[in-house]
Design a protein around this motif. Structure first.
Motif, PDB file in Angstrom:
ATOM      1  N   LYS A  59       0.811  -1.217   0.000  1.00  0.00           N
ATOM      2  CA  LYS A  59       0.000   0.000   0.000  1.00  0.00           C
ATOM      3  C   LYS A  59       0.847   1.271   0.000  1.00  0.00           C
ATOM      4  O   LYS A  59       0.471   2.250  -0.636  1.00  0.00           O
ATOM      5  N   GLY A  60       1.974   1.261   0.663  1.00  0.00           N
ATOM      6  CA  GLY A  60       2.846   2.439   0.653  1.00  0.00           C
ATOM      7  C   GLY A  60       3.327   2.768  -0.750  1.00  0.00           C
ATOM      8  O   GLY A  60       3.291   3.922  -1.190  1.00  0.00           O
ATOM      9  N   MET A  61       3.754   1.749  -1.461  1.00  0.00           N
ATOM     10  CA  MET A  61       4.216   1.940  -2.836  1.00  0.00           C
ATOM     11  C   MET A  61       3.055   2.352  -3.748  1.00  0.00           C
ATOM     12  O   MET A  61       3.209   3.216  -4.609  1.00  0.00           O
ATOM     13  N   LEU A  62       1.901   1.755  -3.538  1.00  0.00           N
ATOM     14  CA  LEU A  62       0.733   2.111  -4.349  1.00  0.00           C
ATOM     15  C   LEU A  62       0.354   3.578  -4.134  1.00  0.00           C
ATOM     16  O   LEU A  62      -0.033   4.273  -5.075  1.00  0.00           O
ATOM     17  N   GLY A  63       0.472   4.041  -2.901  1.00  0.00           N
ATOM     18  CA  GLY A  63       0.201   5.442  -2.608  1.00  0.00           C
ATOM     19  C   GLY A  63       1.185   6.375  -3.311  1.00  0.00           C
ATOM     20  O   GLY A  63       0.789   7.431  -3.828  1.00  0.00           O
ATOM     21  N   LEU A  64       2.444   5.990  -3.327  1.00  0.00           N
ATOM     22  CA  LEU A  64       3.443   6.800  -4.032  1.00  0.00           C
ATOM     23  C   LEU A  64       3.143   6.858  -5.527  1.00  0.00           C
ATOM     24  O   LEU A  64       3.283   7.908  -6.159  1.00  0.00           O
ATOM     25  N   ILE A  65       2.723   5.746  -6.094  1.00  0.00           N
ATOM     26  CA  ILE A  65       2.376   5.727  -7.520  1.00  0.00           C
ATOM     27  C   ILE A  65       1.187   6.649  -7.774  1.00  0.00           C
ATOM     28  O   ILE A  65       1.217   7.476  -8.687  1.00  0.00           O
ATOM     29  N   ALA A  66       0.149   6.513  -6.967  1.00  0.00           N
ATOM     30  CA  ALA A  66      -1.048   7.335  -7.167  1.00  0.00           C
ATOM     31  C   ALA A  66      -0.753   8.821  -6.981  1.00  0.00           C
ATOM     32  O   ALA A  66      -1.286   9.659  -7.710  1.00  0.00           O
ATOM     33  N   ASP A  67       0.087   9.156  -6.016  1.00  0.00           N
ATOM     34  CA  ASP A  67       0.422  10.565  -5.780  1.00  0.00           C
ATOM     35  C   ASP A  67       1.373  11.112  -6.832  1.00  0.00           C
ATOM     36  O   ASP A  67       1.335  12.287  -7.162  1.00  0.00           O
ATOM     37  N   GLY A  68       2.247  10.261  -7.345  1.00  0.00           N
ATOM     38  CA  GLY A  68       3.275  10.733  -8.265  1.00  0.00           C
ATOM     39  C   GLY A  68       2.909  10.690  -9.736  1.00  0.00           C
ATOM     40  O   GLY A  68       3.495  11.404 -10.544  1.00  0.00           O
ATOM     41  N   THR A 105      -0.031  11.254 -12.370  1.00  0.00           N
ATOM     42  CA  THR A 105      -1.385  11.738 -12.636  1.00  0.00           C
ATOM     43  C   THR A 105      -1.858  11.223 -13.988  1.00  0.00           C
ATOM     44  O   THR A 105      -1.066  11.040 -14.912  1.00  0.00           O
ATOM     45  N   VAL A 106      -3.140  10.977 -14.070  1.00  0.00           N
ATOM     46  CA  VAL A 106      -3.756  10.550 -15.316  1.00  0.00           C
ATOM     47  C   VAL A 106      -4.837  11.583 -15.635  1.00  0.00           C
ATOM     48  O   VAL A 106      -5.800  11.723 -14.883  1.00  0.00           O
ATOM     49  N   PHE A 107      -4.617  12.332 -16.710  1.00  0.00           N
ATOM     50  CA  PHE A 107      -5.520  13.430 -17.088  1.00  0.00           C
ATOM     51  C   PHE A 107      -5.730  14.407 -15.938  1.00  0.00           C
ATOM     52  O   PHE A 107      -6.814  14.934 -15.742  1.00  0.00           O
ATOM     53  N   GLY A 108      -4.682  14.629 -15.157  1.00  0.00           N
ATOM     54  CA  GLY A 108      -4.728  15.589 -14.065  1.00  0.00           C
ATOM     55  C   GLY A 108      -5.299  15.058 -12.762  1.00  0.00           C
ATOM     56  O   GLY A 108      -5.392  15.788 -11.784  1.00  0.00           O
ATOM     57  N   PRO A 154      -8.587   7.722 -11.616  1.00  0.00           N
ATOM     58  CA  PRO A 154      -8.163   6.793 -12.676  1.00  0.00           C
ATOM     59  C   PRO A 154      -7.609   5.473 -12.147  1.00  0.00           C
ATOM     60  O   PRO A 154      -7.809   4.427 -12.757  1.00  0.00           O
ATOM     61  N   TRP A 155      -6.924   5.527 -11.003  1.00  0.00           N
ATOM     62  CA  TRP A 155      -6.368   4.294 -10.439  1.00  0.00           C
ATOM     63  C   TRP A 155      -7.477   3.396  -9.907  1.00  0.00           C
ATOM     64  O   TRP A 155      -7.429   2.175 -10.071  1.00  0.00           O
ATOM     65  N   ILE A 156      -8.465   3.998  -9.271  1.00  0.00           N
ATOM     66  CA  ILE A 156      -9.600   3.204  -8.790  1.00  0.00           C
ATOM     67  C   ILE A 156     -10.351   2.610  -9.978  1.00  0.00           C
ATOM     68  O   ILE A 156     -10.728   1.437  -9.966  1.00  0.00           O
ATOM     69  N   THR A 157     -10.539   3.404 -11.019  1.00  0.00           N
ATOM     70  CA  THR A 157     -11.236   2.915 -12.210  1.00  0.00           C
ATOM     71  C   THR A 157     -10.465   1.774 -12.870  1.00  0.00           C
ATOM     72  O   THR A 157     -11.046   0.733 -13.217  1.00  0.00           O
ATOM     73  N   ALA A 158      -9.173   1.953 -13.038  1.00  0.00           N
ATOM     74  CA  ALA A 158      -8.357   0.919 -13.691  1.00  0.00           C
ATOM     75  C   ALA A 158      -8.361  -0.380 -12.887  1.00  0.00           C
ATOM     76  O   ALA A 158      -8.510  -1.470 -13.458  1.00  0.00           O
ATOM     77  N   THR A 159      -8.205  -0.271 -11.564  1.00  0.00           N
ATOM     78  CA  THR A 159      -8.197  -1.499 -10.767  1.00  0.00           C
ATOM     79  C   THR A 159      -9.581  -2.130 -10.698  1.00  0.00           C
ATOM     80  O   THR A 159      -9.684  -3.348 -10.575  1.00  0.00           O
ATOM     81  N   THR A 160     -10.632  -1.321 -10.812  1.00  0.00           N
ATOM     82  CA  THR A 160     -11.984  -1.883 -10.862  1.00  0.00           C
ATOM     83  C   THR A 160     -12.160  -2.722 -12.127  1.00  0.00           C
ATOM     84  O   THR A 160     -12.692  -3.837 -12.076  1.00  0.00           O
ATOM     85  N   VAL A 161     -11.699  -2.211 -13.253  1.00  0.00           N
ATOM     86  CA  VAL A 161     -11.795  -2.949 -14.513  1.00  0.00           C
ATOM     87  C   VAL A 161     -11.020  -4.268 -14.405  1.00  0.00           C
ATOM     88  O   VAL A 161     -11.528  -5.335 -14.770  1.00  0.00           O
TER      89      VAL A 161
END
Length: 116
Positions: A22-31, A33-36, A41-48
């Motif tokens: 989760k720490g690494m996932l948070g860094l990815i999400a914070d670092g 951006t997808v369309f700003g 987008p990360w929640i949407t992608a992982t939902t798919v």
């Protein structure tokens, strides 16, 4: 035959790996951006990915699925749950900082939803 307990333990460790990351996932999400946007987008992608993995497990005959395929699909489901959990925690943490007097009500609301 069934699966022995040490094999089940290894499978469980693999499936639950996203919770350790989760720490690494948070860094990815914070670092990244997808369309700003940082979270949506990360929640949407992982939902798919989660839906695809779930459908694959649910619609395939058990006899035709290898343990590694099942493991991979369940890993993808846990990735979605862990990442969504992390990103929603970030959102409600910000809200609590903005209005600390409503913090306990917000936490109760979130955990009420989780328990459904």
């Amino acid at each position: 035959g069934g699966v022995n307990s040490s094999t089940i333990q290894r499978y469980t460790a693999v499936i639950m790996t996203p919770w350790s990351l989760k720490g690494m996932l948070g860094l990815i999400a914070d670092g990244v951006t997808v369309f700003g946007y940082h979270k949506g987008p990360w929640i949407t992608a992982t939902t798919v990915v989660c839906v695809i993995g779930s459908l694959y497990i649910g619609l395939r005959p058990i006899a035709s699925m290898s343990p590694s395929t099942s493991l991979c699909c369940m890993l993808l489901v846990q990735l979605h749950i862990a990442w969504s959990d992390l990103l929603t925690e970030a959102v409600y943490s910000k809200r609590i900082k903005m209005k600390p007097e409503n913090g306990s009500d917000l936490i109760s609301f979130v955990w009420g939803g989780v328990s459904l």
